[in-house]
Write an enzyme that holds these catalytic residues in place. Structure first.
Site, PDB file in Angstrom:
ATOM      1  N   ASP A   1      41.838 -48.434 -34.570  1.00 18.04           N
ATOM      2  CA  ASP A   1      41.684 -49.856 -34.883  1.00 18.04           C
ATOM      3  C   ASP A   1      41.430 -50.593 -33.576  1.00 18.04           C
ATOM      4  O   ASP A   1      41.981 -50.227 -32.536  1.00 18.04           O
ATOM      5  CB  ASP A   1      42.946 -50.411 -35.555  1.00 18.04           C
ATOM      6  CG  ASP A   1      43.164 -49.872 -36.962  1.00 18.04           C
ATOM      7  OD1 ASP A   1      42.159 -49.566 -37.634  1.00 18.04           O
ATOM      8  OD2 ASP A   1      44.324 -49.769 -37.377  1.00 18.04           O
TER       9      ASP A   1
ATOM     10  N   ASP B   1      37.964 -50.781 -42.480  1.00 15.19           N
ATOM     11  CA  ASP B   1      38.848 -51.704 -43.190  1.00 15.19           C
ATOM     12  C   ASP B   1      38.056 -52.885 -43.746  1.00 15.19           C
ATOM     13  O   ASP B   1      38.309 -53.351 -44.860  1.00 15.19           O
ATOM     14  CB  ASP B   1      39.949 -52.215 -42.265  1.00 15.19           C
ATOM     15  CG  ASP B   1      40.840 -51.103 -41.741  1.00 15.19           C
ATOM     16  OD1 ASP B   1      40.945 -50.047 -42.396  1.00 15.19           O
ATOM     17  OD2 ASP B   1      41.420 -51.283 -40.657  1.00 15.19           O
TER      18      ASP B   1
END
Length: 145
Positions: free
Chosen positions: A112, A126
């Site tokens: 991330d 995401d």
């Protein structure tokens, strides 16, 4: 299928870039609270369910398979694109669990790097899941009216 492949490609390319550009705790401030910061997530959304990587990986495979092969979801272009974005996001994060593993089955961490500082850090996969889900619900609502 094109949407899924596009999300996976964009996700993996941006993660490849993030791993090279954001190593050594480097942070790139962009605008307002938006910054790029490298984080490794072994759990699910919002870093919940830490340590359940194999179970989450199996769930991602199941979700992607249902979305990619369910003909009812692909009845029109909007639904097929939205389902493809969700499946692509699931497969993008699944690739991290598979290929960034430290040895155990599906125990790799998801990369991330998009940080707005008031929401958990996230990635392009995401984004695909969230935007695809919103589009699928919105389109189903409009069709029902």
């Amino acid at each position: 299928m094109v949407a899924a492949a596009s999300v996976v490609a964009a996700d993996q390319l941006t993660k490849w870039w993030a791993l090279r550009a954001l190593d050594d705790d480097r942070v790139i401030d962009l605008v307002w609270t938006l910054r790029l910061r490298l984080v490794f997530n072994t759990g699910a959304a919002f870093s919940s369910f830490q340590g359940l990587g194999p179970l989450l990986g199996i769930a991602a495979v199941a979700i992607a398979a249902v979305l990619l092969f369910n003909r009812r979801l692909g009845a029109d272009r909007w639904s097929a694109t939205a389902a493809g974005c969700i499946a692509g996001g699931a497969l993008g994060n699944l690739a991290d669990r598979l290929f960034r593993s430290s040895g155990g089955f599906l125990d790799g961490a998801v990369v991330d790097f998009i940080d707005v500082q008031w929401w958990p850090v996230w990635n392009v996969a995401d984004m695909g899941v969230v935007l695809g889900g919103v589009a699928l619900v919105w389109h189903a609502y409009r069709r029902a009216r």
